[in-house]
Design an enzyme around this catalytic site. Structure first.
Site, PDB file in Angstrom:
ATOM      1  N   SER A  30       0.837  -1.201   0.000  1.00  0.00           N
ATOM      2  CA  SER A  30       0.000   0.000   0.000  1.00  0.00           C
ATOM      3  C   SER A  30       0.873   1.254   0.000  1.00  0.00           C
ATOM      4  O   SER A  30       1.619   1.496  -0.940  1.00  0.00           O
ATOM      5  CB  SER A  30      -0.962  -0.035   1.192  1.00  0.00           C
ATOM      6  OG  SER A  30      -1.909   1.003   1.127  1.00  0.00           O
ATOM      7  N   LEU A  31       0.819   2.050   1.079  1.00  0.00           N
ATOM      8  CA  LEU A  31       1.676   3.230   1.204  1.00  0.00           C
ATOM      9  C   LEU A  31       3.142   2.894   0.955  1.00  0.00           C
ATOM     10  O   LEU A  31       3.897   3.687   0.378  1.00  0.00           O
ATOM     11  CB  LEU A  31       1.523   3.817   2.613  1.00  0.00           C
ATOM     12  CG  LEU A  31       2.654   4.736   3.081  1.00  0.00           C
ATOM     13  CD1 LEU A  31       2.558   6.081   2.406  1.00  0.00           C
ATOM     14  CD2 LEU A  31       2.663   4.860   4.582  1.00  0.00           C
TER      15      LEU A  31
ATOM     16  N   GLN B 172      -4.221   2.235  -7.300  1.00  0.00           N
ATOM     17  CA  GLN B 172      -4.081   1.538  -6.032  1.00  0.00           C
ATOM     18  C   GLN B 172      -5.101   1.986  -4.987  1.00  0.00           C
ATOM     19  O   GLN B 172      -5.534   1.205  -4.146  1.00  0.00           O
ATOM     20  CB  GLN B 172      -2.662   1.754  -5.495  1.00  0.00           C
ATOM     21  CG  GLN B 172      -2.293   0.858  -4.336  1.00  0.00           C
ATOM     22  CD  GLN B 172      -1.293   1.520  -3.402  1.00  0.00           C
ATOM     23  OE1 GLN B 172      -1.659   2.335  -2.567  1.00  0.00           O
ATOM     24  NE2 GLN B 172      -0.025   1.164  -3.540  1.00  0.00           N
TER      25      GLN B 172
ATOM     26  N   ARG C 136      -1.848  12.354  -0.502  1.00  0.00           N
ATOM     27  CA  ARG C 136      -2.580  11.080  -0.477  1.00  0.00           C
ATOM     28  C   ARG C 136      -3.240  10.871   0.878  1.00  0.00           C
ATOM     29  O   ARG C 136      -4.428  10.545   0.960  1.00  0.00           O
ATOM     30  CB  ARG C 136      -1.598   9.944  -0.775  1.00  0.00           C
ATOM     31  CG  ARG C 136      -2.180   8.538  -0.792  1.00  0.00           C
ATOM     32  CD  ARG C 136      -1.035   7.544  -1.028  1.00  0.00           C
ATOM     33  NE  ARG C 136      -1.486   6.180  -1.233  1.00  0.00           N
ATOM     34  CZ  ARG C 136      -1.617   5.266  -0.287  1.00  0.00           C
ATOM     35  NH1 ARG C 136      -1.370   5.607   0.988  1.00  0.00           N
ATOM     36  NH2 ARG C 136      -1.988   4.029  -0.574  1.00  0.00           N
TER      37      ARG C 136
END
Length: 288
Positions: free
Chosen positions: A87-88, A243, A112
């Site tokens: 993810s991140l 994503q 984000r």
């Protein structure tokens, strides 16, 4: 071949980063640069902030990104054959291999996180880890629910995370428990990350991301959206945007990395959450 993997939300802890700061002058410089760019004392939040503050998405993502990238920068012989980030963590990995600069990555993570936090404040959503059921069963139950709830993190062979609206999430969790789930664990987050609920954030991020300069990757990065290796900047950029509303295919990308020659995995970030998950996947592949 050696793979480096970078964690996402959930690996933060109180006092994180003090060890790096005390160890390296480069770390000191990058911590100060982060504070200067952000306009507030992120360093103080990481070193001295409470867990209550640190677990807010706005701060969590910045803290993990800063820590992970600094750790990569001060590692001896950081020369990966391949990388991936959960993810991140994908943004941390991309910075570590110089697809974009530390400064641009920091601004991107800040944007984000803010966009995701914004949605969390007006849509009540959540996430839950389902243990001990086949992916196909979980996917089917999610699909049959009338609300918004989807598989969001394919973490390992016996662990899948689902995300969605609170009411839908509760319904699906109850159904999965009746169907034999060994354990269901609600995550301490207030957002339905990697689900259609994040669509407004994706639209805004896609406009913002065009301002950032991307380079081709110097080694393959296995991205969450496709689970496949990518090196071209345009593909990388597209997958980062997608994503936000797509599931993290961690299990699949680790399998692909192993099949393509990865024999060791080094976790770069706070904690070692990914080590256990990746070992589980590795053992499954090895026993085939």
């Amino acid at each position: 071949m050696k793979a480096y993997i970078f964690p996402g939300q959930g690996s933060q802890y109180m006092g994180m980063g003090k060890d790096l700061y005390n160890f390296s002058n480069l770390a000191k410089k990058l911590f100060q640069l982060s504070d200067d760019i952000l306009g507030f004392h992120m360093k103080n939040i990481m070193f001295n902030g409470s867990m209550e503050v640190l677990k807010k998405t706005k701060y969590t993502q910045l803290a993990i990104y800063i820590y992970s990238v600094i750790k990569a920068k001060i590692l001896d012989n950081f020369n990966p054959d391949m990388v991936a980030g959960h993810s991140l963590g994908e943004l941390s990995a991309l910075t570590a291999i110089d697809v974009f600069s530390f400064e641009d990555g920091l601004i991107l993570v800040d944007k984000r996180a803010s966009l995701m936090q914004e949605i969390c404040e007006y849509i009540h959503g959540g996430m839950a880890v389902i243990f001990g059921l086949k992916d196909e069963i979980i996917e089917k139950v999610c699909k049959e629910d009338n609300g918004i709830v989807v598989p969001s993190n394919y973490n390992s062979p016996d662990q899948l995370v689902i995300s969605g609206e609170e009411k839908s999430l509760k319904r699906v969790c109850q159904s999965l428990k009746k169907m034999g789930a060994k354990r269901i664990l609600r995550l301490p987050v207030h957002g339905a990350f990697h689900s259609p609920i994040m669509e407004p954030a994706k639209k805004k991020l896609s406009k913002f991301i065009e301002k950032i300069s991307f380079k081709d990757s110097k080694c393959p990065i296995y991205q969450n959206v496709t689970a496949k290796s990518v090196t071209k900047s345009n593909d990388i950029k597209k997958n980062i945007i997608e994503q936000l509303t797509s599931p993290v295919k961690w299990k699949q990308l680790i399998e692909n990395m192993i099949n393509n020659g990865a024999v060791s995995f080094v976790e770069v970030g706070p904690g070692n959450i990914l080590q256990g998950i990746t070992k589980n996947i590795f053992n499954k592949i090895y026993k085939k």
